[in-house]
Design a protein around this motif. Structure first.
Motif, PDB file in Angstrom:
ATOM      1  N   TRP A 287      -3.430  -9.497  -8.125  1.00 24.86           N
ATOM      2  CA  TRP A 287      -4.008  -8.164  -8.019  1.00 24.86           C
ATOM      3  C   TRP A 287      -2.930  -7.145  -8.325  1.00 24.86           C
ATOM      4  N   ASN A 288      -3.221  -6.267  -9.255  1.00 24.36           N
ATOM      5  CA  ASN A 288      -2.323  -5.144  -9.413  1.00 24.36           C
ATOM      6  C   ASN A 288      -3.145  -4.001  -9.951  1.00 24.36           C
ATOM      7  N   THR A 289      -2.821  -2.820  -9.475  1.00 28.51           N
ATOM      8  CA  THR A 289      -3.683  -1.678  -9.764  1.00 28.51           C
ATOM      9  C   THR A 289      -3.137  -0.874 -10.935  1.00 28.51           C
TER      10      THR A 289
ATOM     11  N   LEU B 114     -13.949   0.178  -8.644  1.00 24.70           N
ATOM     12  CA  LEU B 114     -13.544  -1.133  -8.144  1.00 24.70           C
ATOM     13  C   LEU B 114     -14.295  -2.236  -8.899  1.00 24.70           C
TER      14      LEU B 114
ATOM     15  N   ASN C 181       0.800  -1.216   0.000  1.00 23.08           N
ATOM     16  CA  ASN C 181       0.000   0.000   0.000  1.00 23.08           C
ATOM     17  C   ASN C 181       0.841   1.278   0.000  1.00 23.08           C
TER      18      ASN C 181
ATOM     19  N   GLU D 101       3.527   2.350  -5.496  1.00 22.42           N
ATOM     20  CA  GLU D 101       2.621   2.623  -6.602  1.00 22.42           C
ATOM     21  C   GLU D 101       3.309   2.280  -7.912  1.00 22.42           C
TER      22      GLU D 101
ATOM     23  N   ILE E 263      -5.811   0.600 -13.201  1.00 24.33           N
ATOM     24  CA  ILE E 263      -7.051   1.098 -12.618  1.00 24.33           C
ATOM     25  C   ILE E 263      -7.376   2.525 -13.064  1.00 24.33           C
TER      26      ILE E 263
ATOM     27  N   ILE F 101      -9.589   0.837  -2.067  1.00 24.67           N
ATOM     28  CA  ILE F 101      -9.872   1.145  -3.468  1.00 24.67           C
ATOM     29  C   ILE F 101     -11.130   2.016  -3.554  1.00 24.67           C
TER      30      ILE F 101
ATOM     31  N   TYR G  43     -13.159  -2.391 -12.489  1.00 22.43           N
ATOM     32  CA  TYR G  43     -11.773  -2.823 -12.622  1.00 22.43           C
ATOM     33  C   TYR G  43     -11.608  -4.313 -12.337  1.00 22.43           C
ATOM     34  N   GLU G  44     -12.308  -4.807 -11.316  1.00 17.98           N
ATOM     35  CA  GLU G  44     -12.192  -6.245 -11.017  1.00 17.98           C
ATOM     36  C   GLU G  44     -12.673  -7.067 -12.207  1.00 17.98           C
TER      37      GLU G  44
END
Length: 974
Positions: A792-794, A776, A713, A716, A797, A767, A779-780
């Motif tokens: 999981w990777n943002t 969210l 967290n 980034e 997003i 998120i 994106y999922e």
RNA sequence: GCCUCUGUGGUGGAAUUGGUAGACACGCAGGACUUAAAAUCCUGUGACCUUAACAGUCGUGCGGGUUCAAGUCCCGCCGGAGGUACCA
């Protein structure tokens, strides 16, 4: 006006809750649609981003079906009995009900933030007495039932008792224990209460029986087969032993064939069905009896290869086999006893770990070969399992791998009875294939294996040596758990009495079910959640907990799967105080149309729920044969761990006292390692350290690096936030970060299971806070196909959140009432078509892409027409419900968008006059040519061949062949 | 070992019945706006070779095959994920 998702999402979540927007109707003219998520266990850790994946998919389906005019049942609840809460209670003394309540509250908050359209009025919790009352009720029904093979159905026990009273049990064809003796009607009537109880127990679906069970000492309880993985408990990983115990069990084996057959009509993935098929493990063969020399005993074996009967060179018994002690000769007694004791005491794990190690012992006894009469030695070996078949095998080492290993280890003969179909070395290996011609086999000689199997069974049956038989690997399911936090089993025990009413000394106890009106049997209070000093389950601690103040209750509780084996029914009628579900409601809702959950439940929950459904169906309480018609396994979302790399100067560096906190960016480190420090990056690093600390670093061998998990967290796009890092790890002082050229610290990446200890858990709350629930949700879905596991990777997003902003911008400047253009209509209807196709095949990732394309096109067209933008909102609303509700209301609507009709696809908007044909030469696409669709094939050919570009590729030659598929392709073979 | 699934750009992935491989998005590069940053917008982006432009060659794990045409079908192999395993 800015897109303020925080405000919008809060507003609409409150609106849905206040208006009970998603309340399902039990009486509706609309067609029904039941979409269910697998019951979550409310763990203390809360939800991480992996959990909602399936919930989002099912929610999209639920909302979509509402638009399509269905009456949708989309409930949620909690499988709230279970081990973790109890383990926590043991450690802290806190009642599991309290922690469970807290965990549920946290789950609920998290779920609410994502905007699911659950009908919360139907929520159920398995640990609620109003719920488990009915779990206990079902148990009693199964206790009072038997399986009649003639009707191939579960029937009430009364029909069995009536039959006993009339004819005894000789005409009964039931699924029951093996050791049931035959008795007449008169004998039945003369039995004492205890004797009758014992007989009936052998028939009941829910029964108390003695069996080898998986005993887990660390958890202090028995476990079902599916709760044991690799010889250790699935939860906690504690060792498991085999132990002969009296246990409540469920006669699921009675349903083996129906559970197998039912799979064919289910719309489940092939892999899931295969897993269940393997678990049920049907195999066809025959029993065959071998008489023991100089004895009245005989050994019955089960074999699928009766064709190889003339190749038998020994018979092997499982160490637990009851005849072992009977037939062992005096000389062999000590050795056999020693072996049996050892084998029995080995844990499951040891046994599995030593699969390759052959062990066994000769009993000294011989059997006669059923056809030749020749003597055959009887051995004991733990490669034979007590619980499968008859616990004895006829060993044919030349044609069975396991027998071969055993025989070669002990120097037993390997008589060959099948001629292999290709070259084969019998010294090295068994020929186990079901191919070849029989040899050395009397009446089977010359036959092919398949024909020989048939012939052998015929002959065995003719001579009454055995009977054709089907075996299943599936075992009865152990139902009792020696734990506190579960449903009490509604049974009490009365001491056995003679027919004259006097107490029978040493007669034991007789189990009785509670009356239905005495339910629920509420979980009593205990002083500690541990077993008693004499090893009784925790419920034995409950003070004054007796039936009618007199009789002992059953002290074990039900397993985790009890409550979840029927919850799909309770949602239909969750408030019913008179029945577990009313017949009318069960008839209306029928079964689950779409069930979404993890594949880890393949051999547990999904088998048990099918079993209970079939049993309840047979007993006439419901008219449902299978619980879930369509099932999708959502993939797992794995964690994506980030690492920082600390240079270790302690060991190899000649200068020992240097600061420890030197962190090297991963990309730089890779270069240094790859070039073995012969690079500019390394020189720079040395310089930097010298400059900063005044030391020259030298490594003798390899550069020493420690990889440290860093909280994802504070990272980034794999770039470490230095400030947050130092804030997180306060103990790090005077650090040196060796950055890359972009002046960034790049972290390493690994995919692991999401867990607290790896610092890779991402909570959906974070998120939602940062991007909003709609982002969210989208994106999922956008991440990839639902069934696929993925880390999981943002990283992507922002693309999804950008899409929502772009969507917002289409609307906020107001809409016009003008008639849309052809291009606008085309974009809309293309999207309607695609989205409908995507949803029907559960391809949610592509629908998100299609929304993006649509919004991109409409933005380019500067579209602001109500006639386009309104239907678009309905299309998107299942995926991103908050933003669409808000925009819908901005367009002047007073009602929720949730029940708006799904826009209808009108094909004529997509009709084209022209098609841009790809023109290929020898299968290679060379150029595009736009042609009217009205052209005939011959006209197309003419135009294409005369086209100037074609001349180039034809090189003056005549084309051999021209393939024209209208509206698809033109291919010219030169 | 057996069973099921899976292998496509720098990344996630798309291509639904054999018919234009790489949609959409991320990332990256360049540009616009800005004092600057963020946000937003525009352009480019599979590899190779080459160009002023065009064009060309290769390319869906590997090797074969079927076909006018293969990511898609068939045969053989290799890698990855999951399930299962003395089940006679």
């Amino acid at each position: 006006m800015e897109y303020n998702f925080t405000e919008i999402e809060k507003k609409w979540q409150a609106y849905w809750a206040a208006n009970k927007t998603f309340k399902a109707d039990d009486n509706s003219a609309k067609p029904k649609y039941y979409v269910l998520d697998m019951f979550p266990y409310p763990s203390g850790a809360g939800l991480h981003v992996g959990h909602p994946l399936g919930y989002i998919a099912s929610d999209i389906m639920a909302r979509y079906k509402r638009h399509k005019g269905f009456n949708v049942l989309h409930p949620m609840g909690y499988d709230s009995f279970g081990l973790p809460a109890e383990q926590y209670a043991i450690q802290t003394g806190q009642h599991p009900a309290i922690t469970t309540e807290q965990n549920i509250k946290r789950y609920r908050e998290q779920l609410d933030k994502i905007g699911f359209s659950f009908d919360w009025d139907r929520e159920v919790r398995t640990s609620d007495p109003n719920y488990y009352k009915w779990t206990q009720w079902i148990f009693i029904q199964l206790f009072n039932s038997w399986y009649n093979k003639q009707s191939n159905k579960t029937e009430k026990l009364e029909t069995l008792i009536a039959a006993f009273e009339k004819n005894g049990n000789k005409n009964i064809d039931a699924v029951c224990d093996d050791n049931v003796k035959t008795f007449s009607a008169e004998e039945w009537k003369s039995f004492s209460e205890k004797e009758k109880s014992d007989v009936l127990m052998a028939y009941r679906i829910a029964y108390l029986g003695e069996a080898y069970v998986n005993w887990c000492p660390a958890l202090g309880t028995v476990l079902a087969n599916d709760e044991v993985k690799d010889g250790v408990s699935e939860r906690g990983g504690h060792p498991v032993e085999r132990k002969l115990m009296k246990q409540w069990s469920m006669r699921i084996t009675a349903y083996a064939q129906r559970l197998l057959d039912g799979l064919d009509n289910l719309d489940w993935t092939e892999s899931l069905k295969e897993t269940q098929r393997n678990w049920i493990g049907r195999s066809e063969g025959t029993s065959l009896s071998f008489n023991i020399q100089h004895s009245t005993f005989n050994i019955s074996v089960f074999t699928t290869r009766p064709d190889t009967v003339f190749g038998v060179s020994f018979v092997t018994l499982a160490p637990e086999h009851e005849l072992v002690s009977e037939i062992t000769t005096a000389e062999q007694k000590a050795a056999v006893e020693d072996y049996v004791t050892k084998a029995k005491n080995r844990s499951e794990r040891e046994r599995q770990a030593e699969v390759d190690k052959v062990s066994g012992v000769f009993t000294g006894a011989f059997v006669e070969h059923p056809f030749t009469g020749k003597p055959i030695p009887v051995w004991v070996g733990d490669y034979v399992l007590a619980g499968y078949g008859t616990g004895a095998v006829m060993a044919v080492p030349a044609h069975d791998e396991r027998d071969f290993k055993f025989a070669t280890h002990f120097g037993l003969p390997l008589p060959q009875v099948i001629e292999p179909t290709r070259e084969h070395d019998f010294k090295k290996d068994a020929w186990g294939e079901k191919e070849g011609k029989l040899i050395n086999s009397d009446f089977l000689n010359g036959l092919e294996v398949k024909a020989a199997i048939k012939k052998a069974i015929e002959e065995i049956e003719k001579r009454e040596l055995g009977k054709g038989k089907t075996n299943y690997r599936l075992r009865d399911a152990v139902f009792g758990r020696q734990r506190f936090w579960g449903e009490p089993i509604p049974i009490y025990y009365k001491p056995a009495r003679r027919s004259d009413g006097t107490l029978e000394e040493g007669g034991g106890d007789i189990p009785y079910a509670l009356n239905e009106n005495e339910l629920p049997l509420v979980l009593p209070e205990v002083d500690k959640y541990l077993p008693t000093e004499d090893g009784e389950p925790p419920l034995a601690r409950a003070a004054n907990w007796k039936y009618k103040g007199e009789f002992t209750y059953e002290h074990s509780t039900m397993p985790g799967w009890a409550g979840s084996s029927w919850y799909f029914l309770r949602y239909m009628d969750s408030k019913n105080n008179n029945e577990f579900v009313s017949k009318e409601k069960a008839k209306y809702w029928n079964n689950v149309d779409l069930y979404i959950g993890g594949s880890e439940h393949a051999t547990g929950h999904l088998l048990y729920v099918r079993f209970w459904t079939k049993a309840l169906n047979d007993l006439g309480y419901i008219n449902i044969e299978e619980p879930a018609q369509k099932l999708i396994n959502q993939g797992m979302i794995q964690g994506r761990s980030n690492f920082v790399y600390r240079l270790d100067l302690n060991q190899n560096n000649i200068n020992l006292i240097v600061p420890k906190n030197i962190f090297i960016s991963k990309d730089i480190l890779d270069v240094i390692v790859k070039t073995d420090r012969k690079c500019k990056e390394y020189e720079d690093l040395v310089k930097e350290i010298k400059k900063r600390f005044g030391y020259e670093i030298v490594f003798e061998n390899e550069i020493n690096i420690t990889k440290i998990n860093v909280d994802v967290n504070i990272v980034e796009n794999d770039i470490l936030n230095i400030e947050k890092f130092l804030n997180w790890r306060k103990e790090i002082t005077n650090p040196l970060f060796f950055y890359n050229k972009q002046n960034e610290y790049v972290c390493g990446v690994e995919v692991e299971k999401m867990s607290k200890s790896k610092w890779n858990v991402v909570s959906p709350d974070d998120i939602c806070e940062k991007f909003g629930a709609d982002t969210l949700r989208l994106y999922e879905m956008f991440l990839g196909p639902l069934e696929l596991s993925k880390p999981w990777n943002t990283n992507g997003i922002t693309g999804v959140s950008g899409f929502l902003k772009k969507l917002w911008r289409l609307y906020v400047n107001g809409v016009s009432e003008e008639t849309p253009t052809k291009a606008e209509l085309k974009t809309l209807h293309k999207t309607i078509k695609k989205i409908a196709e995507d949803i029907e095949r559960f391809s949610f990732n592509t629908s998100v892409s299609n929304f993006m394309i649509c919004v991109n096109e409409l933005s380019d067209l500067k579209c602001n027409k109500r006639a386009i933008l309104e239907p678009l909102l309905v299309l998107i609303s299942p995926y991103a419900p908050h933003i669409t509700e808000e925009l819908w209301s901005l367009l002047g609507h007073k009602q929720s968008i949730a029940f708006e009709n799904y826009p209808e696809f009108i094909a004529e908007h997509l009709v084209e006059d022209n098609f841009s044909y790809p023109i290929s030469f020898n299968g290679k696409m060379r150029f595009n040519l736009e042609l009217p669709l009205t052209l005939q094939v011959s006209e197309i050919e003419k135009i294409v061949l005369e086209h100037e570009q074609s001349q180039k590729y034809l090189e003056g030659k005549q084309p051999k062949k021209v393939i024209i598929v209208p509206k698809k392709i033109v291919n010219i073979v030169v």
